[in-house]
Design an enzyme around this catalytic site. Structure first.
Site, PDB file in Angstrom:
ATOM      1  N   ARG A   1       0.802  -1.233   0.000  1.00 30.67           N
ATOM      2  CA  ARG A   1       0.000   0.000   0.000  1.00 30.67           C
ATOM      3  C   ARG A   1       0.826   1.269   0.000  1.00 30.67           C
ATOM      4  O   ARG A   1       0.326   2.330  -0.325  1.00 30.67           O
ATOM      5  CB  ARG A   1      -0.916  -0.007   1.222  1.00 30.67           C
ATOM      6  CG  ARG A   1      -1.879  -1.149   1.177  1.00 30.67           C
ATOM      7  CD  ARG A   1      -2.423  -1.440   2.550  1.00 30.67           C
ATOM      8  NE  ARG A   1      -3.480  -0.532   2.921  1.00 30.67           N
ATOM      9  CZ  ARG A   1      -3.974  -0.474   4.143  1.00 30.67           C
ATOM     10  NH1 ARG A   1      -3.491  -1.230   5.100  1.00 30.67           N
ATOM     11  NH2 ARG A   1      -4.946   0.368   4.421  1.00 30.67           N
TER      12      ARG A   1
ATOM     13  N   GLN B   1      -1.625   3.322  -4.843  1.00 24.25           N
ATOM     14  CA  GLN B   1      -2.670   3.978  -4.049  1.00 24.25           C
ATOM     15  C   GLN B   1      -4.075   3.988  -4.665  1.00 24.25           C
ATOM     16  O   GLN B   1      -5.043   3.769  -3.944  1.00 24.25           O
ATOM     17  CB  GLN B   1      -2.189   5.342  -3.598  1.00 24.25           C
ATOM     18  CG  GLN B   1      -1.310   5.052  -2.401  1.00 24.25           C
ATOM     19  CD  GLN B   1      -0.488   6.157  -1.861  1.00 24.25           C
ATOM     20  OE1 GLN B   1      -0.871   7.308  -1.931  1.00 24.25           O
ATOM     21  NE2 GLN B   1       0.636   5.784  -1.323  1.00 24.25           N
TER      22      GLN B   1
ATOM     23  N   ASP C   1      -5.955   0.784  -3.608  1.00 23.78           N
ATOM     24  CA  ASP C   1      -5.945   0.414  -2.191  1.00 23.78           C
ATOM     25  C   ASP C   1      -7.364   0.250  -1.636  1.00 23.78           C
ATOM     26  O   ASP C   1      -7.944   1.154  -1.030  1.00 23.78           O
ATOM     27  CB  ASP C   1      -5.157   1.464  -1.405  1.00 23.78           C
ATOM     28  CG  ASP C   1      -4.939   1.048   0.035  1.00 23.78           C
ATOM     29  OD1 ASP C   1      -5.478   0.000   0.444  1.00 23.78           O
ATOM     30  OD2 ASP C   1      -4.237   1.780   0.759  1.00 23.78           O
TER      31      ASP C   1
ATOM     32  N   SER D   1      -7.846   0.473   2.269  1.00 22.68           N
ATOM     33  CA  SER D   1      -8.025   1.834   2.784  1.00 22.68           C
ATOM     34  C   SER D   1      -9.408   2.370   2.449  1.00 22.68           C
ATOM     35  O   SER D   1     -10.062   2.982   3.299  1.00 22.68           O
ATOM     36  CB  SER D   1      -6.972   2.779   2.192  1.00 22.68           C
ATOM     37  OG  SER D   1      -5.728   2.532   2.774  1.00 22.68           O
TER      38      SER D   1
ATOM     39  N   TYR E   1       2.694  -1.354   9.507  1.00 25.51           N
ATOM     40  CA  TYR E   1       1.693  -2.027  10.333  1.00 25.51           C
ATOM     41  C   TYR E   1       2.234  -2.209  11.749  1.00 25.51           C
ATOM     42  O   TYR E   1       3.436  -2.103  11.986  1.00 25.51           O
ATOM     43  CB  TYR E   1       1.361  -3.402   9.745  1.00 25.51           C
ATOM     44  CG  TYR E   1       0.610  -3.322   8.456  1.00 25.51           C
ATOM     45  CD1 TYR E   1      -0.753  -3.057   8.443  1.00 25.51           C
ATOM     46  CD2 TYR E   1       1.252  -3.491   7.240  1.00 25.51           C
ATOM     47  CE1 TYR E   1      -1.454  -2.980   7.254  1.00 25.51           C
ATOM     48  CE2 TYR E   1       0.567  -3.414   6.045  1.00 25.51           C
ATOM     49  CZ  TYR E   1      -0.794  -3.156   6.054  1.00 25.51           C
ATOM     50  OH  TYR E   1      -1.481  -3.073   4.882  1.00 25.51           O
TER      51      TYR E   1
HETATM   52  P1  NAD Z   1      -4.753  -1.914  10.443  1.00 18.52           P
HETATM   53  O1  NAD Z   1      -6.170  -2.053  10.018  1.00 18.52           O
HETATM   54  O2  NAD Z   1      -3.799  -3.023  10.194  1.00 18.52           O
HETATM   55  O3  NAD Z   1      -4.741  -1.619  12.020  1.00 18.52           O
HETATM   56  C1  NAD Z   1      -5.431  -0.518  12.553  1.00 18.52           C
HETATM   57  C2  NAD Z   1      -4.585   0.134  13.608  1.00 18.52           C
HETATM   58  O4  NAD Z   1      -4.509  -0.694  14.761  1.00 18.52           O
HETATM   59  C3  NAD Z   1      -3.128   0.396  13.189  1.00 18.52           C
HETATM   60  O5  NAD Z   1      -2.899   1.797  13.205  1.00 18.52           O
HETATM   61  C4  NAD Z   1      -2.317  -0.359  14.227  1.00 18.52           C
HETATM   62  O6  NAD Z   1      -1.113   0.317  14.570  1.00 18.52           O
HETATM   63  C5  NAD Z   1      -3.283  -0.412  15.381  1.00 18.52           C
HETATM   64  N1  NAD Z   1      -2.961  -1.424  16.402  1.00 18.52           N
HETATM   65  C6  NAD Z   1      -2.546  -2.704  16.237  1.00 18.52           C
HETATM   66  N2  NAD Z   1      -2.343  -3.290  17.426  1.00 18.52           N
HETATM   67  C7  NAD Z   1      -2.687  -2.383  18.388  1.00 18.52           C
HETATM   68  C8  NAD Z   1      -2.705  -2.396  19.797  1.00 18.52           C
HETATM   69  N3  NAD Z   1      -2.335  -3.476  20.483  1.00 18.52           N
HETATM   70  N4  NAD Z   1      -3.097  -1.278  20.439  1.00 18.52           N
HETATM   71  C9  NAD Z   1      -3.470  -0.174  19.740  1.00 18.52           C
HETATM   72  N5  NAD Z   1      -3.468  -0.089  18.409  1.00 18.52           N
HETATM   73  C10 NAD Z   1      -3.077  -1.181  17.726  1.00 18.52           C
HETATM   74  O7  NAD Z   1      -4.120  -0.564   9.898  1.00 18.52           O
HETATM   75  P2  NAD Z   1      -4.437   0.228   8.579  1.00 18.52           P
HETATM   76  O8  NAD Z   1      -5.488   1.213   8.797  1.00 18.52           O
HETATM   77  O9  NAD Z   1      -4.645  -0.756   7.499  1.00 18.52           O
HETATM   78  O10 NAD Z   1      -3.074   0.992   8.366  1.00 18.52           O
HETATM   79  C11 NAD Z   1      -1.844   0.285   8.488  1.00 18.52           C
HETATM   80  C12 NAD Z   1      -0.698   1.124   8.085  1.00 18.52           C
HETATM   81  O11 NAD Z   1      -0.683   1.299   6.693  1.00 18.52           O
HETATM   82  C13 NAD Z   1      -0.648   2.513   8.674  1.00 18.52           C
HETATM   83  O12 NAD Z   1       0.713   2.832   8.914  1.00 18.52           O
HETATM   84  C14 NAD Z   1      -1.164   3.367   7.583  1.00 18.52           C
HETATM   85  O13 NAD Z   1      -0.729   4.717   7.688  1.00 18.52           O
HETATM   86  C15 NAD Z   1      -0.503   2.667   6.428  1.00 18.52           C
HETATM   87  N6  NAD Z   1      -1.123   3.012   5.184  1.00 18.52           N
HETATM   88  C16 NAD Z   1      -0.350   3.685   4.295  1.00 18.52           C
HETATM   89  C17 NAD Z   1      -0.900   4.039   3.094  1.00 18.52           C
HETATM   90  C18 NAD Z   1      -0.077   4.802   2.139  1.00 18.52           C
HETATM   91  O14 NAD Z   1       1.100   4.974   2.351  1.00 18.52           O
HETATM   92  N7  NAD Z   1      -0.669   5.212   1.088  1.00 18.52           N
HETATM   93  C19 NAD Z   1      -2.197   3.717   2.786  1.00 18.52           C
HETATM   94  C20 NAD Z   1      -2.941   3.009   3.726  1.00 18.52           C
HETATM   95  C21 NAD Z   1      -2.391   2.648   4.939  1.00 18.52           C
END
Ligand code: NAD
Length: 391
Positions: free
Chosen positions: A121, A127, A130, A133, A228
């Site tokens: 991602r 993007q 995705d 997201s 992650y």
């Molecule tokens: P996800 O659905 O995997 O998890 C949701 C959130 O839960 C995460 O922020 C994670 O840190 C948190 N988490 C996990 N264990 C936890 C705990 N024990 N206590 C509290 N919080 C906890 O995450 P997501 O929304 O899919 O995003 C994952 C990553 O991917 C992030 O860094 C996001 O910024 C990144 N991302 C980047 C892009 C991009 O660069 N374009 C796009 C989408 C997501």
């Protein structure tokens, strides 16, 4: 190349993989689009809209017989899988890490399975594809609306002739895509919002959408691979749960979104934390799953009221409950990926491409995606690690 859009058959699933607006884009790339009768109806896209956009409306059996590529939203059930044939490609959110056995059976059938949840991602060219997201964004928004509907008071500060209502105090645990959208939506409804995540990098993101970041004294950096979170150790998890309990008790509404890829969702709200919450408090567990969720006792698709008067909503497929917006976004994601894999009007698989190495799960009769293949390797006790627990 004939691209087929199936009518989703999972209970409660109202999304459709491709919306009429996207049909001309596929035509331009040399694809013909077949849509199963009624595929978009539950998301308010009638067959007539697809026909006007240039798609052919066909029956289910015709679609499975003729399509080279089949587009779906969620993981197909056994009935759909049994209808696929060798040489066909299946695109969708197939979640192979939580069900590697599906990947194995698709490989055995000679189906090329492409799963949007394997996308790298962070690549900027990925993007537009995705879907995790785009759907998490819809889910985070809807979670707040479910909380507002369940909560017996107002979200905003209201000063009226009948008295003053204090604003709701809302806590979001897990500040990924869904969590940040939940924070923004709750702020727009007027709640006072706090956020917490194990990845320290989320602090500025939480603050930038208008919430206060909760810092734990026991904080460890759980930044894992690819942005992650990693799974916490038992000791780290207990310290986190103990310290979070005090914060949870001070909030009226808690929305949990914490996920660790391919693992059981971490338990953040324990039974003791639930007991410390006031009557009328609401929890929305977006991590609710058959394996357990972020909240003790939550069940996907169920609303439970505890003896202490705390309502726990086990969120289940929230994007399906905002079907038009979720389908519009998903359609853009899946078509962007399909078009990136199309050359001269045909699907081309190139596992040397970074995006394809992530999303192509099965090809040429084999499970080719490394993470999924690793789960199907026998562990030291001779069994495959199919639940992702390492046991
Ligand atoms: P996800 O659905 O995997 O998890 C949701 C959130 O839960 C995460 O922020 C994670 O840190 C948190 N988490 C996990 N264990 C936890 C705990 N024990 N206590 C509290 N919080 C906890 O995450 P997501 O929304 O899919 O995003 C994952 C990553 O991917 C992030 O860094 C996001 O910024 C990144 N991302 C980047 C892009 C991009 O660069 N374009 C796009 C989408 C997501």
């Amino acid at each position: 190349m004939k691209v087929g859009v199936i009518k989703e058959d999972a209970p409660g699933e109202r999304r459709v993989a491709l919306v009429p607006e996207t049909v001309p884009k596929l035509h331009k790339a040399g694809a013909e689009v077949l849509v199963e009768t009624g595929a978009g109806e539950a998301a308010w896209f009638p067959d007539s809209a697809y026909a006007e956009a240039g798609a052919a409306i066909v029956s289910g059996p015709e679609l499975y017989d003729q399509a080279d590529v089949i587009l779906t939203v969620t993981r197909p059930g056994p009935a759909t899988v049994s209808r696929l044939r060798a040489g066909q490609a299946l695109f969708g959110l197939l979640a192979p890490l939580t069900n590697p056995e599906l990947a194995r059976s698709l490989a055995d059938q000679g189906v090329t399975a492409v799963s949007l949840d394997g996308l790298p991602r962070r690549l900027s060219r990925a993007q537009p594809m995705d879907a995790l997201s785009s759907q998490a964004n819809v889910a985070g928004y809807k979670a707040v609306l479910v909380a507002a509907e369940t909560y017996g008071r107002f979200f905003p500060l209201l000063i009226t002739a009948a008295g003053t209502a204090r604003p709701a105090r809302l806590l979001v645990l897990g500040a990924g895509v869904a969590g940040l959208q939940a924070i923004g939506t709750a702020r727009r409804l007027g709640a006072v919002v706090s956020g917490y995540d194990v990845r320290p990098a989320t602090r500025t993101e939480v603050e930038s959408v208008g919430a206060t970041f909760i810092e734990l004294d026991s904080a460890v950096s759980a930044e894992g691979e690819g942005g992650y979170a990693r799974q916490l150790t038992d000791e780290e998890r207990r310290a986190q749960q103990d310290e979070l309990s005090g914060h949870i008790a001070r909030h009226d509404i808690v929305i949990t979104t914490a996920q660790v890829p391919g693992r059981r969702p971490p338990l953040l709200v324990t039974e003791d934390a639930l007991k410390a919450m006031g009557p009328g408090s609401v929890l929305i567990d977006m991590g609710a799953s058959a394996l357990g969720g972020n909240v003790a006792g939550s069940e996907p698709g169920q609303t439970i009221v505890t003896d202490e008067g705390v309502t726990i909503v086990g969120a289940d497929n929230l994007p399906a409950t905002v079907p038009t917006a979720a389908s519009n976004a998903y359609s853009r994601n899946i078509s962007a990926l399909l078009l990136a894999m199309t050359r001269d009007g045909a699907l081309t698989v190139d596992l040397d491409d970074e995006i394809q190495a992530g999303v192509v799960i099965t090809h040429d009769g084999k499970v080719v995606q490394q993470a999924t293949a690793a789960l199907l390797q026998p562990t030291s006790d001779g069994d495959a690690d199919v639940d992702g627990t390492g046991n």
